[in-house]
Design an enzyme around this catalytic site. Structure first.
Site, PDB file in Angstrom:
ATOM      1  N   TYR A 154     -17.063 -15.324   5.666  1.00  0.00           N
ATOM      2  CA  TYR A 154     -15.811 -14.592   5.917  1.00  0.00           C
ATOM      3  C   TYR A 154     -15.465 -14.637   7.411  1.00  0.00           C
ATOM      4  O   TYR A 154     -14.332 -14.950   7.786  1.00  0.00           O
ATOM      5  CB  TYR A 154     -15.959 -13.145   5.445  1.00  0.00           C
ATOM      6  CG  TYR A 154     -14.732 -12.305   5.719  1.00  0.00           C
ATOM      7  CD1 TYR A 154     -13.618 -12.343   4.876  1.00  0.00           C
ATOM      8  CD2 TYR A 154     -14.660 -11.476   6.849  1.00  0.00           C
ATOM      9  CE1 TYR A 154     -12.489 -11.579   5.136  1.00  0.00           C
ATOM     10  CE2 TYR A 154     -13.536 -10.712   7.113  1.00  0.00           C
ATOM     11  CZ  TYR A 154     -12.450 -10.768   6.253  1.00  0.00           C
ATOM     12  OH  TYR A 154     -11.322 -10.013   6.517  1.00  0.00           O
ATOM     13  N   PRO A 184      -7.121  -7.249  12.292  1.00  0.00           N
ATOM     14  CA  PRO A 184      -7.389  -5.832  12.006  1.00  0.00           C
ATOM     15  C   PRO A 184      -8.879  -5.521  12.024  1.00  0.00           C
ATOM     16  O   PRO A 184      -9.697  -6.355  11.636  1.00  0.00           O
ATOM     17  CB  PRO A 184      -6.850  -5.641  10.568  1.00  0.00           C
ATOM     18  CG  PRO A 184      -6.176  -6.925  10.189  1.00  0.00           C
ATOM     19  CD  PRO A 184      -6.728  -7.995  11.080  1.00  0.00           C
TER      20      PRO A 184
HETATM   21  N1  NAD Z   1      -9.094  -4.024   4.998  1.00  0.00           N
HETATM   22  C1  NAD Z   1      -9.817  -4.365   6.063  1.00  0.00           C
HETATM   23  O1  NAD Z   1     -10.712  -3.652   6.511  1.00  0.00           O
HETATM   24  C2  NAD Z   1      -9.516  -5.681   6.761  1.00  0.00           C
HETATM   25  C3  NAD Z   1     -10.085  -5.907   8.015  1.00  0.00           C
HETATM   26  C4  NAD Z   1      -9.823  -7.101   8.668  1.00  0.00           C
HETATM   27  C5  NAD Z   1      -9.007  -8.046   8.077  1.00  0.00           C
HETATM   28  N2  NAD Z   1      -8.477  -7.807   6.849  1.00  0.00           N
HETATM   29  C6  NAD Z   1      -7.620  -8.838   6.278  1.00  0.00           C
HETATM   30  O2  NAD Z   1      -6.379  -8.264   5.923  1.00  0.00           O
HETATM   31  C7  NAD Z   1      -5.839  -8.985   4.813  1.00  0.00           C
HETATM   32  C8  NAD Z   1      -5.497  -8.035   3.693  1.00  0.00           C
HETATM   33  O3  NAD Z   1      -6.685  -7.396   3.283  1.00  0.00           O
HETATM   34  P1  NAD Z   1      -6.719  -6.124   2.348  1.00  0.00           P
HETATM   35  O4  NAD Z   1      -7.694  -5.199   2.933  1.00  0.00           O
HETATM   36  O5  NAD Z   1      -5.345  -5.665   2.052  1.00  0.00           O
HETATM   37  O6  NAD Z   1      -7.399  -6.775   1.049  1.00  0.00           O
HETATM   38  P2  NAD Z   1      -7.132  -6.553  -0.496  1.00  0.00           P
HETATM   39  O7  NAD Z   1      -8.325  -7.114  -1.167  1.00  0.00           O
HETATM   40  O8  NAD Z   1      -6.775  -5.131  -0.771  1.00  0.00           O
HETATM   41  O9  NAD Z   1      -5.862  -7.484  -0.799  1.00  0.00           O
HETATM   42  C9  NAD Z   1      -5.970  -8.877  -0.747  1.00  0.00           C
HETATM   43  C10 NAD Z   1      -4.913  -9.484  -1.640  1.00  0.00           C
HETATM   44  O10 NAD Z   1      -5.058 -10.924  -1.569  1.00  0.00           O
HETATM   45  C11 NAD Z   1      -4.956 -11.459  -2.892  1.00  0.00           C
HETATM   46  N3  NAD Z   1      -5.661 -12.738  -2.997  1.00  0.00           N
HETATM   47  C12 NAD Z   1      -7.005 -12.938  -3.013  1.00  0.00           C
HETATM   48  N4  NAD Z   1      -7.263 -14.246  -3.183  1.00  0.00           N
HETATM   49  C13 NAD Z   1      -6.059 -14.884  -3.273  1.00  0.00           C
HETATM   50  C14 NAD Z   1      -5.672 -16.235  -3.465  1.00  0.00           C
HETATM   51  N5  NAD Z   1      -6.581 -17.212  -3.624  1.00  0.00           N
HETATM   52  N6  NAD Z   1      -4.348 -16.535  -3.492  1.00  0.00           N
HETATM   53  C15 NAD Z   1      -3.418 -15.545  -3.357  1.00  0.00           C
HETATM   54  N7  NAD Z   1      -3.734 -14.249  -3.200  1.00  0.00           N
HETATM   55  C16 NAD Z   1      -5.043 -13.921  -3.157  1.00  0.00           C
HETATM   56  C17 NAD Z   1      -5.578 -10.384  -3.775  1.00  0.00           C
HETATM   57  O11 NAD Z   1      -5.179 -10.533  -5.134  1.00  0.00           O
HETATM   58  C18 NAD Z   1      -5.070  -9.103  -3.119  1.00  0.00           C
HETATM   59  O12 NAD Z   1      -3.818  -8.703  -3.655  1.00  0.00           O
HETATM   60  C19 NAD Z   1      -6.888 -10.028   4.433  1.00  0.00           C
HETATM   61  O13 NAD Z   1      -6.576 -11.236   5.091  1.00  0.00           O
HETATM   62  C20 NAD Z   1      -8.162  -9.441   5.007  1.00  0.00           C
HETATM   63  O14 NAD Z   1      -9.135 -10.427   5.259  1.00  0.00           O
HETATM   64  C21 NAD Z   1      -8.720  -6.650   6.173  1.00  0.00           C
END
Ligand code: NAD
Length: 254
Positions: A154, A184
């Protein structure tokens, strides 16, 4: 309204941070294309409640032809593509474990979605943006600064998103397309909370672990990220490109 009549594709917007972006952008007048592998009905409703319109296109961002078809569907429906937010990623289901137990297949799968997915979507929207310019925002992660143990696939996939941002900024600048990254820190999205619950390594809850290290000692919610994404999607940031803005309450300062 800062995004009146703009068309924004937001990948991974069926839940979490992407859904918050969709609602926030809709409030500013944007029409939204939700590109997600899971059903986008809830976000379509959130966008309608915010007074705008959304199209859900089932898309697996790791598959280039699906991204191409998604961009075409967006253009066919709304007649323009102005903004791309590359937010989709595998995150929620990642189980932290020692790297020696991580298979090459697992590693590759995460890179295919989190990194190649960003590349595919940029390629897919380029034909529709190249004449009139646009804004691309790639979602990386502050874990690339922290180096969280147990998830090298990741963290590497998100480090590559930042590197890709810099290359794309150079390639797309002449087309008046800005490309930037948001990194984030831990955020209480559906995925964030699921990830935290599923940790196999003996670590305390992430907020407990991170809160003391933050300058702003409170949890981060998906809505906290909306203002920054809006800034990078409007001409308020017209001369900013190839940059990464860390959104972690100051955790990575020390
Ligand atoms: N939440 C955190 O703590 C955090 C921290 C750093 C970065 N991020 C990043 O922020 C972004 C959003 O994360 P989140 O926390 O909302 O996650 P989440 O898991 O709640 O949402 C992710 C979404 O991506 C979709 N997804 C997954 N694989 C996919 C694919 N192959 N094609 C299309 N869609 C796909 C899922 O169905 C889901 O709706 C991501 O890039 C994540 O890596 C999140």
């Amino acid at each position: 309204m800062r995004l009146k009549d703009k068309i924004a594709i937001i990948t991974g917007a069926s839940q979490g941070i992407g859904a918050a972006f969709a609602a926030g952008f809709a409030k500013e007048g944007a029409k939204i294309v939700i590109a997600d592998i899971s059903d986008g009905a809830k976000t379509v409703k959130k966008v309608a409640d915010a007074g705008s319109e959304a199209l859900f296109v089932k898309t697996d961002v790791s598959k280039e032809p699906e991204c191409m078809a998604m961009a075409k569907a967006a253009y066919d429906k709304f007649g323009s593509i102005d903004i791309l937010i590359n937010n989709a990623a595998v995150f929620a289901n990642i189980v932290l474990k020692p790297f020696t137990e991580l298979s090459s297949e697992e590693f590759k799968k995460v890179i295919e979605i989190n990194t190649s997915g960003v590349f595919h979507c940029i390629k897919a929207v380029f034909p529709y943006m190249k004449e009139k310019g646009g804004k691309i925002v790639n979602i990386s992660s502050a874990s690339i600064l922290e180096g969280i143990p147990g998830m090298p696939h990741y963290v590497a996939s998100k480090g590559a998103v930042m590197a890709l941002t810099r290359c794309m900024a150079r390639e797309l600048g002449d087309f008046r397309i800005n490309v930037n990254t948001i990194a984030p820190g831990f955020t209480h999205s559906e995925g964030g909370d699921q990830f935290d619950r599923g940790k196999a390594l003996p670590l305390p809850p992430l907020d407990e672990l991170q809160l003391q290290g933050r300058c702003i000692k409170r949890p981060s919610m998906p809505e906290d990220l909306v203002g920054l994404a809006l800034f990078l999607s409007t001409n308020d940031s017209a001369f900013i490109t190839g940059q990464m803005i860390v959104h972690d309450g100051g955790l990575s300062l020390h």
